[in-house]
Design an enzyme around this catalytic site. Structure first.
Site, PDB file in Angstrom:
ATOM      1  N   PRO A  47       0.816  -1.218   0.000  1.00 55.36           N
ATOM      2  CA  PRO A  47       0.000   0.000   0.000  1.00 55.36           C
ATOM      3  C   PRO A  47       0.848   1.265   0.000  1.00 55.36           C
ATOM      4  O   PRO A  47       1.709   1.436   0.846  1.00 55.36           O
ATOM      5  CB  PRO A  47      -0.770  -0.119   1.322  1.00 55.36           C
ATOM      6  CG  PRO A  47       0.122  -0.928   2.222  1.00 55.36           C
ATOM      7  CD  PRO A  47       0.891  -1.851   1.323  1.00 55.36           C
ATOM      8  N   ASP A  86      -1.999   2.821   2.715  1.00 51.14           N
ATOM      9  CA  ASP A  86      -1.340   2.866   4.009  1.00 51.14           C
ATOM     10  C   ASP A  86      -1.686   4.218   4.631  1.00 51.14           C
ATOM     11  O   ASP A  86      -1.384   5.250   4.050  1.00 51.14           O
ATOM     12  CB  ASP A  86       0.175   2.756   3.777  1.00 51.14           C
ATOM     13  CG  ASP A  86       0.921   2.439   5.040  1.00 51.14           C
ATOM     14  OD1 ASP A  86       0.274   2.070   6.038  1.00 51.14           O
ATOM     15  OD2 ASP A  86       2.155   2.560   5.037  1.00 51.14           O
ATOM     16  N   GLN A 578      12.348  -1.388   0.789  1.00 51.10           N
ATOM     17  CA  GLN A 578      11.356  -2.146   1.561  1.00 51.10           C
ATOM     18  C   GLN A 578      11.937  -3.428   2.156  1.00 51.10           C
ATOM     19  O   GLN A 578      11.226  -4.171   2.830  1.00 51.10           O
ATOM     20  CB  GLN A 578      10.154  -2.501   0.687  1.00 51.10           C
ATOM     21  CG  GLN A 578       9.366  -1.289   0.224  1.00 51.10           C
ATOM     22  CD  GLN A 578       8.764  -0.510   1.368  1.00 51.10           C
ATOM     23  OE1 GLN A 578       8.388  -1.084   2.391  1.00 51.10           O
ATOM     24  NE2 GLN A 578       8.715   0.802   1.249  1.00 51.10           N
ATOM     25  N   TRP A 582       8.472  -3.325   4.268  1.00 53.37           N
ATOM     26  CA  TRP A 582       7.326  -4.210   4.008  1.00 53.37           C
ATOM     27  C   TRP A 582       7.744  -5.665   3.813  1.00 53.37           C
ATOM     28  O   TRP A 582       7.076  -6.573   4.316  1.00 53.37           O
ATOM     29  CB  TRP A 582       6.573  -3.693   2.787  1.00 53.37           C
ATOM     30  CG  TRP A 582       5.226  -4.286   2.597  1.00 53.37           C
ATOM     31  CD1 TRP A 582       4.220  -4.351   3.527  1.00 53.37           C
ATOM     32  CD2 TRP A 582       4.723  -4.898   1.411  1.00 53.37           C
ATOM     33  NE1 TRP A 582       3.116  -4.956   2.969  1.00 53.37           N
ATOM     34  CE2 TRP A 582       3.404  -5.302   1.679  1.00 53.37           C
ATOM     35  CE3 TRP A 582       5.251  -5.124   0.141  1.00 53.37           C
ATOM     36  CZ2 TRP A 582       2.603  -5.928   0.719  1.00 53.37           C
ATOM     37  CZ3 TRP A 582       4.457  -5.741  -0.817  1.00 53.37           C
ATOM     38  CH2 TRP A 582       3.146  -6.146  -0.520  1.00 53.37           C
ATOM     39  N   LYS A 615      21.057  10.521  -7.559  1.00 55.76           N
ATOM     40  CA  LYS A 615      19.785  10.376  -6.886  1.00 55.76           C
ATOM     41  C   LYS A 615      18.908  11.591  -7.218  1.00 55.76           C
ATOM     42  O   LYS A 615      19.394  12.711  -7.233  1.00 55.76           O
ATOM     43  CB  LYS A 615      20.060  10.337  -5.379  1.00 55.76           C
ATOM     44  CG  LYS A 615      18.945   9.718  -4.581  1.00 55.76           C
ATOM     45  CD  LYS A 615      19.318   9.657  -3.108  1.00 55.76           C
ATOM     46  CE  LYS A 615      18.040   9.613  -2.302  1.00 55.76           C
ATOM     47  NZ  LYS A 615      18.247   9.726  -0.872  1.00 55.76           N
ATOM     48  N   LYS A 618      14.165  16.840  -4.914  1.00 56.27           N
ATOM     49  CA  LYS A 618      13.537  18.120  -5.208  1.00 56.27           C
ATOM     50  C   LYS A 618      14.546  19.245  -5.040  1.00 56.27           C
ATOM     51  O   LYS A 618      14.594  20.167  -5.829  1.00 56.27           O
ATOM     52  CB  LYS A 618      12.355  18.335  -4.254  1.00 56.27           C
ATOM     53  CG  LYS A 618      11.043  17.845  -4.854  1.00 56.27           C
ATOM     54  CD  LYS A 618       9.886  18.251  -3.952  1.00 56.27           C
ATOM     55  CE  LYS A 618       8.826  17.162  -3.964  1.00 56.27           C
ATOM     56  NZ  LYS A 618       8.162  16.991  -2.687  1.00 56.27           N
TER      57      LYS A 618
END
Ligand code: ZN
Ligand code: ZN
Length: 764
Positions: A47, A86, A578, A582, A615, A618
């Site tokens: 999620p 999530d 993750q 997760w 990488k 912003k």
């Protein structure tokens, strides 16, 4: 006649028509309904949080997640895939805090938990529409109409069932432990959260003179966290190492490790005078219990109050000879090693830092944040003549991955799941998972499991699944595993329903399971008959996402067969970050409850970088806006680029020119080849359904292409059945190139021939 094919290569516009067609005709739903009764292939959707915008990396995850289920559908499987959201946790709270202009827990509680929670619940949907558009544009198929939402009461109730099951196994416990702690958020973090926030920092460490009691000499001890010195209660040496008493060229007599003498004292020497002269040599154990003068009064007072002996030398194996002086300072409230020494020597517990990470009034630095106290401590010690040196050093230090505050190691009462007790099961279950690439399952993830720690599961926050433990002043604790059980044990459940009937829209006569509502529900103590109250903690939101295999179906309260049919998953895929998120929480919970791996195949995705391999961020201004990219290049071109460009687990450089190049080379070529066929087939009024392929009449060129085609079918099928995506894409690309640049180019005249000769039919 074949439908006319436009020769313009405006794929972006055509994609929109296709997406609209899918939507208008419910094609995704039909792709599942038409497979009713066929074997099931299960995909779990990790999620995302809808209170953040999708970024270009999400295009990669969505296109990989999408392609394997599509392939399986084409192979005759039914592939249900429920989308999920999530919704709990700190990021949501932080966003709401910002919006309301609140800072910290005190202000939240002043504002009121009830309205705060309502704000959280709204905030999680901030970008829901954007995510839905995004999924549609990318062509990601999942059931977005009936998603699982981690804040739904049914989802929470399933988690309560899980926690109670874990409780009944004796694996949920409250402990006093040193935890990585975010002083701004006021909550401990789990080890997999900590692993996500390391940064290299340059700081000053301290080499401190501790005056030996009754002797004109000093222990030279080293620390990387000067702010812990006011809470110092002991020193520690390695029992097996050699230590010396030396007369140093600066006039002092020091005790320190022999192995580090040159490194620490070497610079004191000149050509005429040696840096030091060894007076005596000891084994570490010889120094045990030797006393020294406390650095700060506060610690001495606190030790006295606790009636405990402090400020002497202790021994422990963890002291190394690689850095410092071979003597470390001990503050049991601020480090796991220190805490162990503290337990072994029954040292006093001195914690002169409050829950906000500020120094307490027991120190001269009251109110200062620990990291701001560092320089003051150094200045003070220097004034007292107790600072030998304050060398700069660089190390990786953990920061809160949510709010970027430096974490501190801090003794706290906390709830844990005893993962260490199921370590062997975790490893055995992991060994059954097909990791793509294999190296992550064996390496990064396998190592993580080898060193598994108990899961610090409680959070001292508000917006999360409440920990379903009620406690009584008699000491009894009770874990609630369902709403039914809660109602049965509670004398005031209905009163709470009435109290909040407005907030809950008089909702079905049930209490919402969130704070603050649930906190008002008391239960009757089975031991003494008094009222039991819920503990204040909520749980780690990683437990939410790890519980999705069963909680998405409200198992075991509903949908038992659905869960059993769809567990474990055949396939999941997420980005490499993750591994400790997760991927781990799924395996942890599934091992605790079912002792089974929750997924059979997992593709781990690398991060998407900019075209120079940097990488994206912003702040650097090199982040690609996914919506802009989709509008410029189209979803198919981007999808194709991610499939063909590199192995999915490698860092993927996103490069507009390369996307366009792939679009031209593969999609353009395929399109033009088909357009060529349609153009001439229509001129000739050729209808393929009227002819049968007669193999013996084909030319060598025709047979060659058919052979290539059948090889391609086999290659694609083998590769996709084994989750090899770039190999599949490259085979397709090669075939299209062969077909266009060899077959069609060499066969053009055959299409131009007059009449409908056998050779022309063959070519068509
Ligand atoms: Zn934080
Ligand atoms: Zn009781």
């Amino acid at each position: 006649m074949y439908k006319k094919v436009s020769t313009n290569l405006n794929f972006v516009e055509r994609e929109k028509e296709t997406a609209q067609f899918w939507k208008d005709h419910d094609i995704f739903k039909k792709s599942i309904e038409t497979r009713e009764g066929d074997p099931v292939y299960t995909f779990y959707d990790g999620p995302p949080t809808a209170n953040g915008k999708p970024h270009i990396g999400h295009v990669l995850t969505r296109v990989i997640k999408d392609m394997i289920p599509r392939y399986r559908t084409m192979k005759g499987y039914m592939v249900p895939r429920k989308a999920g959201w999530d919704t709990h946790g700190l990021p949501v709270e932080l966003e709401v805090e910002k919006k309301l202009g609140l800072d910290g827990k005190e202000q939240i509680e002043e504002y009121g938990l009830d309205p705060f929670i309502t704000q959280c619940k709204e905030s999680v949907w901030k970008y829901k529409g954007m995510w839905e558009d995004f999924s549609k544009t990318v062509g990601f198929w999942a059931d977005m109409d009936n998603p699982y939402v981690t804040y739904n009461d049914n989802f929470i109730e399933s988690e309560w069932w899980a926690l109670k099951t874990i409780w009944d196994k004796g694996l949920l416990y409250k402990g006093f432990k040193i935890v990585p702690y975010c002083p701004r958020c006021g909550t401990p973090l789990s080890s997999h959260e900590v692993a996500q926030g390391y940064k290299a920092v340059k700081e000053r460490s301290a080499v401190v003179r501790f005056k030996v009691a009754g002797e004109d000499a000093y222990f030279l001890a080293w620390t990387t966290t000067p702010w812990t010195l006011p809470s110092n209660v002991a020193l520690c040496v390695n029992p097996e190492e050699t230590y010396c008493k030396v007369k140093a060229a600066d006039g002092y007599v020091y005790y320190m490790a022999k192995a580090l003498l040159d490194k620490v004292l070497g610079k004191l020497g000149t050509e005429e005078t040696p840096a030091y002269e060894i007076l005596e040599t000891y084994k570490g154990t010889d120094l045990e219990y030797k006393e020294y003068v406390p650095l700060y009064e506060g610690a001495a007072k606190s030790a006295e109050k606790q009636h405990k002996k402090a400020h002497f030398v202790t021994c422990a194996d963890y002291v190394t000879m690689s850095d410092g002086t071979g003597i470390v300072h001990i503050a049991p409230a601020f480090g796991e090693d220190d805490a162990q020494v503290g337990r072994k020597y029954d040292l006093p517990f001195v914690q002169f830092v409050d829950g906000k990470g500020n120094m307490t009034e027991d120190t001269p630095y009251a109110g200062l944040f620990v990291k701001d106290a560092d320089p003051k401590v150094l200045v003070d010690l220097d004034k007292e003549g107790l600072l030998f040196d304050a060398p700069k050093f660089e190390h990786d230090y953990p920061f809160c991955w949510r709010c970027d505050t430096p974490l501190i190691y801090y003794a706290r009462e906390s709830w844990f799941i005893k993962m260490t007790a199921v370590k062997d099961d975790l490893i055995r279950n992991n060994n059954k998972i097909n990791w793509i690439p294999e190296s992550i399952g064996k390496g990064r993830f396998g190592d993580w499991l080898e060193n598994v720690q108990d899961w610090g599961i409680s959070r001292n926050r508000y917006w999360g699944t409440p920990l379903p433990v009620w406690q009584c002043e008699c000491g009894k604790m009770h874990c609630i595993g369902s709403r039914e059980e809660l109602k049965k044990m509670s004398p005031n459940y209905q009163d709470v329903v009435k109290k909040y009937s407005k907030e809950m829209d008089g909702d079905k006569g049930e209490v919402e399971l969130h704070r603050p509502f649930i906190d008002d529900v008391v239960i009757t103590c089975p031991d003494c008959g008094k009222e039991m109250h819920r503990v204040p903690e909520v749980i780690d939101c990683w437990f939410d996402s790890g519980a999705m295999p069963f909680a998405q179906h409200h198992y075991p309260f509903e949908n038992k067969e659905v869960f059993e049919q769809q567990f474990p998953a055949d396939f999941i895929s997420e980005a490499v970050d993750q591994t400790r998120g997760w991927f781990y929480s799924l395996l942890a919970i599934s091992t605790l409850l079912f002792n089974k791996a929750p997924y059979k195949n997992v593709i781990v995705l690398g991060h998407v970088q900019d075209e120079n391999g940097q990488k994206m961020s912003k702040s650097k201004g090199n982040a690609v806006d996914p919506f802009e990219a989709l509008e410029t290049y189209g979803a198919d071109a981007i999808r194709w680029y991610f499939y063909v460009n590199s192995a999915p687990w490698l860092p993927n450089r996103f490069h507009g020119k390369a996307v366009q190049e792939g679009q031209r080379k593969f999609m353009g070529t395929l399109w033009n080849t088909y357009a060529f066929f349609v153009l001439y087939a229509n001129i000739d009024e050729f209808d393929a359904t009227k002819y049968k392929l007669e193999y013996e009449k084909l030319s060598v060129m025709d047979k060659w292409l058919l052979s290539k085609l059948n090889t391609l079918v086999k290659t694609v099928d083998d590769n996709l059945a084994n989750y090899r995506i770039p190999e599949t894409a490259r085979a397709l690309q090669e075939f299209v190139d062969d077909m266009s640049n060899w077959y069609v180019r060499r066969s053009r005249e055959r299409f131009w021939a007059k009449g409908m000769e056998q050779d022309k039919i063959n070519a068509y």
